[in-house]
Design a protein around this motif. Structure first.
Motif, PDB file in Angstrom:
ATOM      1  N   ASP A  55      10.838  11.315  -0.025  1.00 30.03           N
ATOM      2  CA  ASP A  55       9.986  12.180  -0.801  1.00 30.03           C
ATOM      3  C   ASP A  55       8.627  11.569  -1.115  1.00 30.03           C
ATOM      4  O   ASP A  55       7.785  12.180  -1.743  1.00 30.03           O
ATOM      5  CB  ASP A  55      10.663  12.528  -2.146  1.00 30.03           C
ATOM      6  N   SER A  56       8.431  10.312  -0.660  1.00 25.44           N
ATOM      7  CA  SER A  56       7.171   9.630  -0.925  1.00 25.44           C
ATOM      8  C   SER A  56       6.118  10.072   0.082  1.00 25.44           C
ATOM      9  O   SER A  56       6.434  10.407   1.219  1.00 25.44           O
ATOM     10  CB  SER A  56       7.351   8.106  -0.822  1.00 25.44           C
ATOM     11  N   PRO A  57       4.849  10.071  -0.303  1.00 27.60           N
ATOM     12  CA  PRO A  57       3.787  10.443   0.619  1.00 27.60           C
ATOM     13  C   PRO A  57       3.582   9.367   1.674  1.00 27.60           C
ATOM     14  O   PRO A  57       3.895   8.198   1.452  1.00 27.60           O
ATOM     15  CB  PRO A  57       2.566  10.556  -0.285  1.00 27.60           C
ATOM     16  N   THR A  58       3.082   9.783   2.818  1.00 26.25           N
ATOM     17  CA  THR A  58       2.788   8.836   3.879  1.00 26.25           C
ATOM     18  C   THR A  58       1.588   7.982   3.504  1.00 26.25           C
ATOM     19  O   THR A  58       0.582   8.491   3.039  1.00 26.25           O
ATOM     20  CB  THR A  58       2.482   9.594   5.190  1.00 26.25           C
ATOM     21  N   PRO A  59       1.662   6.645   3.716  1.00 26.09           N
ATOM     22  CA  PRO A  59       0.558   5.787   3.338  1.00 26.09           C
ATOM     23  C   PRO A  59      -0.617   5.886   4.289  1.00 26.09           C
ATOM     24  O   PRO A  59      -0.505   6.422   5.384  1.00 26.09           O
ATOM     25  CB  PRO A  59       1.185   4.392   3.397  1.00 26.09           C
ATOM     26  N   ALA A  60      -1.734   5.322   3.888  1.00 24.76           N
ATOM     27  CA  ALA A  60      -2.905   5.304   4.765  1.00 24.76           C
ATOM     28  C   ALA A  60      -2.703   4.350   5.926  1.00 24.76           C
ATOM     29  O   ALA A  60      -3.326   4.508   6.930  1.00 24.76           O
ATOM     30  CB  ALA A  60      -4.139   4.890   3.975  1.00 24.76           C
ATOM     31  N   GLY A  81       0.817  -1.213   0.000  1.00 28.39           N
ATOM     32  CA  GLY A  81       0.000   0.000   0.000  1.00 28.39           C
ATOM     33  C   GLY A  81       0.846   1.257   0.000  1.00 28.39           C
ATOM     34  O   GLY A  81       0.508   2.250  -0.640  1.00 28.39           O
ATOM     35  N   TYR A  82       1.976   1.211   0.715  1.00 25.00           N
ATOM     36  CA  TYR A  82       2.914   2.342   0.762  1.00 25.00           C
ATOM     37  C   TYR A  82       3.437   2.666  -0.632  1.00 25.00           C
ATOM     38  O   TYR A  82       3.461   3.825  -1.066  1.00 25.00           O
ATOM     39  CB  TYR A  82       4.075   1.974   1.693  1.00 25.00           C
ATOM     40  N   VAL A  83       3.828   1.615  -1.345  1.00 28.77           N
ATOM     41  CA  VAL A  83       4.385   1.804  -2.683  1.00 28.77           C
ATOM     42  C   VAL A  83       3.312   2.284  -3.658  1.00 28.77           C
ATOM     43  O   VAL A  83       3.555   3.164  -4.491  1.00 28.77           O
ATOM     44  CB  VAL A  83       5.024   0.491  -3.181  1.00 28.77           C
ATOM     45  N   LEU A  84       2.112   1.732  -3.551  1.00 25.21           N
ATOM     46  CA  LEU A  84       1.021   2.172  -4.424  1.00 25.21           C
ATOM     47  C   LEU A  84       0.638   3.621  -4.143  1.00 25.21           C
ATOM     48  O   LEU A  84       0.330   4.386  -5.057  1.00 25.21           O
ATOM     49  CB  LEU A  84      -0.204   1.265  -4.240  1.00 25.21           C
ATOM     50  N   THR A  85       0.688   4.010  -2.863  1.00 32.04           N
ATOM     51  CA  THR A  85       0.384   5.395  -2.501  1.00 32.04           C
ATOM     52  C   THR A  85       1.379   6.353  -3.129  1.00 32.04           C
ATOM     53  O   THR A  85       1.027   7.468  -3.536  1.00 32.04           O
ATOM     54  CB  THR A  85       0.392   5.561  -0.966  1.00 32.04           C
ATOM     55  N   ALA A  86       2.638   5.921  -3.235  1.00 37.40           N
ATOM     56  CA  ALA A  86       3.666   6.773  -3.833  1.00 37.40           C
ATOM     57  C   ALA A  86       3.334   7.107  -5.288  1.00 37.40           C
ATOM     58  O   ALA A  86       3.743   8.150  -5.805  1.00 37.40           O
ATOM     59  CB  ALA A  86       5.030   6.098  -3.748  1.00 37.40           C
ATOM     60  N   ARG A  87       2.591   6.242  -5.958  1.00 34.59           N
ATOM     61  CA  ARG A  87       2.217   6.495  -7.347  1.00 34.59           C
ATOM     62  C   ARG A  87       1.190   7.617  -7.499  1.00 34.59           C
ATOM     63  O   ARG A  87       1.009   8.164  -8.587  1.00 34.59           O
ATOM     64  CB  ARG A  87       1.624   5.227  -7.970  1.00 34.59           C
ATOM     65  N   LEU A  88       0.514   7.934  -6.413  1.00 27.76           N
ATOM     66  CA  LEU A  88      -0.526   8.955  -6.481  1.00 27.76           C
ATOM     67  C   LEU A  88       0.050  10.350  -6.668  1.00 27.76           C
ATOM     68  O   LEU A  88      -0.624  11.246  -7.166  1.00 27.76           O
ATOM     69  CB  LEU A  88      -1.382   8.933  -5.210  1.00 27.76           C
ATOM     70  N   GLY A  89       1.289  10.554  -6.220  1.00 20.70           N
ATOM     71  CA  GLY A  89       1.856  11.896  -6.247  1.00 20.70           C
ATOM     72  C   GLY A  89       1.444  12.653  -5.003  1.00 20.70           C
ATOM     73  O   GLY A  89       0.496  12.304  -4.304  1.00 20.70           O
ATOM     74  N   ARG A  90       2.139  13.710  -4.714  1.00 20.49           N
ATOM     75  CA  ARG A  90       1.911  14.443  -3.457  1.00 20.49           C
ATOM     76  C   ARG A  90       0.554  15.132  -3.418  1.00 20.49           C
ATOM     77  O   ARG A  90       0.010  15.392  -2.351  1.00 20.49           O
ATOM     78  CB  ARG A  90       3.034  15.469  -3.248  1.00 20.49           C
ATOM     79  N   ASP A  91      -0.032  15.422  -4.571  1.00 22.13           N
ATOM     80  CA  ASP A  91      -1.305  16.138  -4.574  1.00 22.13           C
ATOM     81  C   ASP A  91      -2.442  15.302  -4.007  1.00 22.13           C
ATOM     82  O   ASP A  91      -3.385  15.830  -3.435  1.00 22.13           O
ATOM     83  CB  ASP A  91      -1.641  16.576  -6.000  1.00 22.13           C
ATOM     84  N   ASN A  92      -2.365  13.981  -4.166  1.00 22.77           N
ATOM     85  CA  ASN A  92      -3.470  13.127  -3.755  1.00 22.77           C
ATOM     86  C   ASN A  92      -3.168  12.253  -2.547  1.00 22.77           C
ATOM     87  O   ASN A  92      -4.000  11.446  -2.168  1.00 22.77           O
ATOM     88  CB  ASN A  92      -3.851  12.184  -4.914  1.00 22.77           C
ATOM     89  N   ALA A  93      -1.986  12.366  -1.968  1.00 21.96           N
ATOM     90  CA  ALA A  93      -1.557  11.373  -0.990  1.00 21.96           C
ATOM     91  C   ALA A  93      -1.805  11.780   0.455  1.00 21.96           C
ATOM     92  O   ALA A  93      -0.930  11.668   1.290  1.00 21.96           O
ATOM     93  CB  ALA A  93      -0.090  11.058  -1.190  1.00 21.96           C
ATOM     94  N   GLY A  94      -2.983  12.242   0.774  1.00 19.99           N
ATOM     95  CA  GLY A  94      -3.293  12.595   2.142  1.00 19.99           C
ATOM     96  C   GLY A  94      -4.607  11.992   2.587  1.00 19.99           C
ATOM     97  O   GLY A  94      -4.685  10.821   2.948  1.00 19.99           O
ATOM     98  N   LEU A  95      -5.657  12.787   2.535  1.00 22.90           N
ATOM     99  CA  LEU A  95      -6.964  12.320   2.986  1.00 22.90           C
ATOM    100  C   LEU A  95      -7.575  11.277   2.060  1.00 22.90           C
ATOM    101  O   LEU A  95      -8.335  10.415   2.507  1.00 22.90           O
ATOM    102  CB  LEU A  95      -7.923  13.508   3.102  1.00 22.90           C
ATOM    103  N   GLU A  96      -7.256  11.349   0.771  1.00 30.69           N
ATOM    104  CA  GLU A  96      -7.881  10.431  -0.177  1.00 30.69           C
ATOM    105  C   GLU A  96      -7.602   8.969   0.151  1.00 30.69           C
ATOM    106  O   GLU A  96      -8.544   8.152   0.218  1.00 30.69           O
ATOM    107  CB  GLU A  96      -7.428  10.754  -1.613  1.00 30.69           C
ATOM    108  N   PRO A  97      -6.330   8.572   0.380  1.00 30.60           N
ATOM    109  CA  PRO A  97      -6.082   7.179   0.749  1.00 30.60           C
ATOM    110  C   PRO A  97      -6.772   6.773   2.050  1.00 30.60           C
ATOM    111  O   PRO A  97      -7.243   5.645   2.174  1.00 30.60           O
ATOM    112  CB  PRO A  97      -4.556   7.113   0.886  1.00 30.60           C
ATOM    113  N   ILE A  98      -6.805   7.683   3.027  1.00 33.78           N
ATOM    114  CA  ILE A  98      -7.473   7.384   4.290  1.00 33.78           C
ATOM    115  C   ILE A  98      -8.963   7.139   4.051  1.00 33.78           C
ATOM    116  O   ILE A  98      -9.555   6.197   4.599  1.00 33.78           O
ATOM    117  CB  ILE A  98      -7.275   8.531   5.301  1.00 33.78           C
ATOM    118  N   PHE A  99      -9.582   7.962   3.208  1.00 26.98           N
ATOM    119  CA  PHE A  99     -11.001   7.821   2.913  1.00 26.98           C
ATOM    120  C   PHE A  99     -11.282   6.488   2.218  1.00 26.98           C
ATOM    121  O   PHE A  99     -12.195   5.743   2.599  1.00 26.98           O
ATOM    122  CB  PHE A  99     -11.467   8.987   2.036  1.00 26.98           C
TER     123      PHE A  99
END
Length: 292
Positions: free
Chosen positions: A287-292, A162-180
């Protein structure tokens, strides 16, 4: 001042997760894994939705397929990790989960095409050496290798994916969206999985529902605090502070549950955390976004 805000939120996140982990040990005698997931999923989706509305962020409609995969991997990771927490010493279940940064290096190379340096191979080896020391059986101390440990390793694998897949989202989408999406997956899948395994939710009273709901709020707050900390701190610093969950979990394991510990298991856990620190400081991961 902003840095202090970020640091406080980053530290509050593992504290909340630690409280959630302790709650799991207590409520697992009354509610099933699926009941815990269902309630937490509903609460998490609600809180993420409210936070998204307050921040003016749209949580649905962009990269839905990838976000669904992130949610599914997080859902399975939670199911496996909760199960491990109920079956093995609390500190061991938590430390095993923190094998995920080292596993993420391998998945990053396989799925994202990231280059694996010699240093990375050494860090992965260090993490698994620590894991071996942590889980090495010691019958005299009451420590044996159990199915729960293997379930915990599987949970760490799902989390790292999930961490690696989240990194594909880019920083714009890697916050509340994965949590939701993660929360929605848990809420939607808990009932079918409970029927499939024939265990039900096992929430049979208002009191049990209230206790599980309180735990769900605490767990969801841990996620949201980690997300909020990213506004003031780089992702790698939030990740490093997040390893405080291991310290709090070990303290709880010792003081509240009297779980068996040996010097070797504690050294192994420390080595796993050290490897997690080293991974978090790696530029590609930092530099990767934090995963859900």
């Amino acid at each position: 001042m902003s840095f202090n805000k970020g640091l406080i939120m980053a530290a509050a996140s593992p504290l909340a997760f630690s409280a959630f982990n302790v709650c799991l040990r207590y409520i697992s005698e009354h509610a099933t894994v699926w009941g815990i997931m269902f309630v937490r999923g509903c609460i998490g989706a609600l809180l993420a939705g409210l936070a998204g509305a307050l921040l003016g962020r749209r949580l649905w409609g962009r990269r839905t397929g990838l976000l669904s995969l992130v949610g599914l991997t997080g859902c399975f990771s939670t199911a496996l990790t909760i199960t491990a927490i109920t079956l093995v010493p609390l500190y061991q279940a938590i430390v095993v989960l923190y094998l995920y940064p080292a596993m993420a290096l391998l998945f990053s190379a396989l799925l994202n095409g990231d280059r694996v340096a010699v240093r990375d191979v050494g860090v992965v080896g260090l993490a698994f050496l620590g894991g071996a020391l942590l889980l090495w059986p010691d019958r005299a101390a009451g420590l044996e290798l159990k199915l729960g440990h293997l379930i915990g390793v599987a949970g760490a694998m799902c989390y790292s994916l999930g961490y690696v897949l989240t990194a594909r989202l880019g920083r714009d989408n890697a916050g509340l969206e994965p949590i939701f999406f993660y929360s929605m997956c848990m809420a939607l899948l808990a009932l079918p999985l409970a029927r499939l395994f024939g265990s039900g939710l096992a929430i049979d009273s208002v009191r049990e529902a209230a206790v599980v709901a309180a735990a769900g709020v605490v767990g969801s707050l841990g996620q949201l605090l980690g997300y909020a900390a990213l506004r003031w701190l780089p992702a790698f610093k939030v990740g490093v502070v997040g390893t405080l969950e291991v310290f709090f979990g070990t303290l709880s394991s010792w003081l509240l549950f009297n779980d068996p510990m040996t010097s070797r298991s504690l050294i192994g856990g420390s080595v796993v955390v050290l490897a997690a620190f080293l991974v978090q400081s790696r530029p590609a991961i930092a530099d990767s976004p934090t995963p859900a």
